[in-house]
Design a protein around this motif. Structure first.
Motif, mmCIF file in Angstrom:
data_model
loop_
_atom_site.group_PDB
_atom_site.id
_atom_site.type_symbol
_atom_site.label_atom_id
_atom_site.label_comp_id
_atom_site.label_asym_id
_atom_site.label_seq_id
_atom_site.Cartn_x
_atom_site.Cartn_y
_atom_site.Cartn_z
ATOM 1 N N LEU A 79 0.824 -1.206 0.000
ATOM 2 C CA LEU A 79 0.000 0.000 0.000
ATOM 3 C C LEU A 79 0.863 1.262 0.000
ATOM 4 C CD1 LEU A 79 -2.857 -0.975 2.479
ATOM 5 C CD2 LEU A 79 -2.984 -0.770 -0.014
ATOM 6 N N TYR A 80 2.006 1.193 0.672
ATOM 7 C CA TYR A 80 2.906 2.352 0.675
ATOM 8 C C TYR A 80 3.454 2.613 -0.721
ATOM 9 C CZ TYR A 80 6.872 5.355 1.732
ATOM 10 O OH TYR A 80 7.765 6.394 1.743
ATOM 11 N N LEU A 81 3.808 1.550 -1.439
ATOM 12 C CA LEU A 81 4.294 1.719 -2.814
ATOM 13 C C LEU A 81 3.183 2.243 -3.720
ATOM 14 C CD1 LEU A 81 6.496 -1.477 -3.287
ATOM 15 C CD2 LEU A 81 7.262 0.865 -2.848
ATOM 16 N N VAL A 82 1.962 1.766 -3.520
ATOM 17 C CA VAL A 82 0.828 2.285 -4.289
ATOM 18 C C VAL A 82 0.645 3.773 -4.012
ATOM 19 C CG1 VAL A 82 -1.683 2.188 -4.582
ATOM 20 C CG2 VAL A 82 -0.360 0.073 -4.432
ATOM 21 N N TYR A 83 0.809 4.154 -2.753
ATOM 22 C CA TYR A 83 0.703 5.565 -2.360
ATOM 23 C C TYR A 83 1.751 6.411 -3.065
ATOM 24 C CZ TYR A 83 1.629 9.598 0.672
ATOM 25 O OH TYR A 83 1.889 10.861 1.152
ATOM 26 N N LEU A 84 3.022 5.937 -3.065
ATOM 27 C CA LEU A 84 4.077 6.686 -3.745
ATOM 28 C C LEU A 84 3.812 6.771 -5.244
ATOM 29 C CD1 LEU A 84 7.366 5.396 -2.028
ATOM 30 C CD2 LEU A 84 6.175 7.546 -1.630
ATOM 31 N N GLY A 85 3.387 5.646 -5.822
ATOM 32 C CA GLY A 85 3.109 5.637 -7.249
ATOM 33 C C GLY A 85 1.977 6.570 -7.624
ATOM 34 N N THR A 86 0.934 6.600 -6.806
ATOM 35 C CA THR A 86 -0.211 7.465 -7.087
ATOM 36 C C THR A 86 0.184 8.931 -7.037
ATOM 37 O OG1 THR A 86 -1.716 5.810 -6.152
ATOM 38 C CG2 THR A 86 -2.551 8.051 -6.368
ATOM 39 N N ARG A 87 1.050 9.288 -6.098
ATOM 40 C CA ARG A 87 1.499 10.684 -6.005
ATOM 41 C C ARG A 87 2.288 11.079 -7.247
ATOM 42 N NH1 ARG A 87 3.813 12.099 -0.110
ATOM 43 N NH2 ARG A 87 3.478 14.203 -0.912
#
Length: 207
Positions: A79-87
């Motif tokens: 989820l943290y990687l998804v968060y970084l990717g989304t930003r």
């Protein structure tokens, strides 16, 4: 302390050569500035050092026998990687407006490594293959772990150089925007790939 160093260095080299989340975070950070790449690399190796200390204290072995804990770590890390990717997907390609979207490079490297269950399993399943039961196991874990942490700085230097050179080609906002979208999709994809299996295994436990 009888340690088979040659096989150990071969295993470490393979582990670093195969790209993973740490590789993507460090390369992405280095394209903005080589100092950002250095901070991300130091963050990743700091996370690795934490895994080493957990292994030396025996906590990693305990966690490895709790599959739901590993799944939880996998989900949070994904989820943290998804968060970084989304930003990054929200990037407009302008350097001064996109710095905050990339996140602090040290923190990104640290959390990406800490929340990677493969790093924990390395110290539980791979490292013991090179440990002799005739000597102090915590000491051997610390020695091998420290060598791993320091050795990892070498490939990261190459990644940082590559990223800084690539950053010169991304000076134009349109190119930077395309790069951010690409790395954003990659990070989000890796995050989803890590998250979904863990969620599938944790959901029955919540019912």
């Amino acid at each position: 302390m009888a340690i088979d160093w040659v096989p150990f260095f071969v295993v470490m080299t393979l582990a670093y050569v195969i790209p993973g989340p740490d590789f993507v975070i460090i390369l992405k950070s280095a394209t903005r500035h080589w100092r950002h790449g250095v901070l991300a690399a130091v963050g990743a190796q700091t996370g690795l050092a934490v895994h080493m200390l957990l292994a030396a204290g025996g906590l990693s072995a305990i966690l490895s026998r709790q599959p739901e804990v590993l799944d939880l770590i996998r989900v949070v890390g994904g989820l943290y990687l998804v968060y970084l990717g989304t930003r990054l997907l929200c990037s407009d390609g302008r350097e001064h407006s996109d710095q905050h979207r990339a996140g602090h490079p040290f923190l990104a490297g640290l959390l990406t490594n800490l929340l990677n269950p493969k790093a924990l399993l390395f110290f539980v399943s791979i490292l013991p293959q090179f440990i002799s039961p005739e000597h102090s196991i915590p000491v051997q874990v610390l020695v091998l772990g420290m060598v791993d942490v320091l050795y990892g700085l070498l490939p990261w230097v190459a990644v940082i150089v590559l990223g800084s050179r690539l950053g010169l080609l991304l000076a134009q906002p349109r190119r930077r925007k395309l790069w951010d979208r690409t790395t954003g999709c990659l990070l989000a994809g890796i995050g989803a790939w890590l998250t979904l299996p863990g969620v599938e295994r944790l959901l029955p436990l919540a019912n």
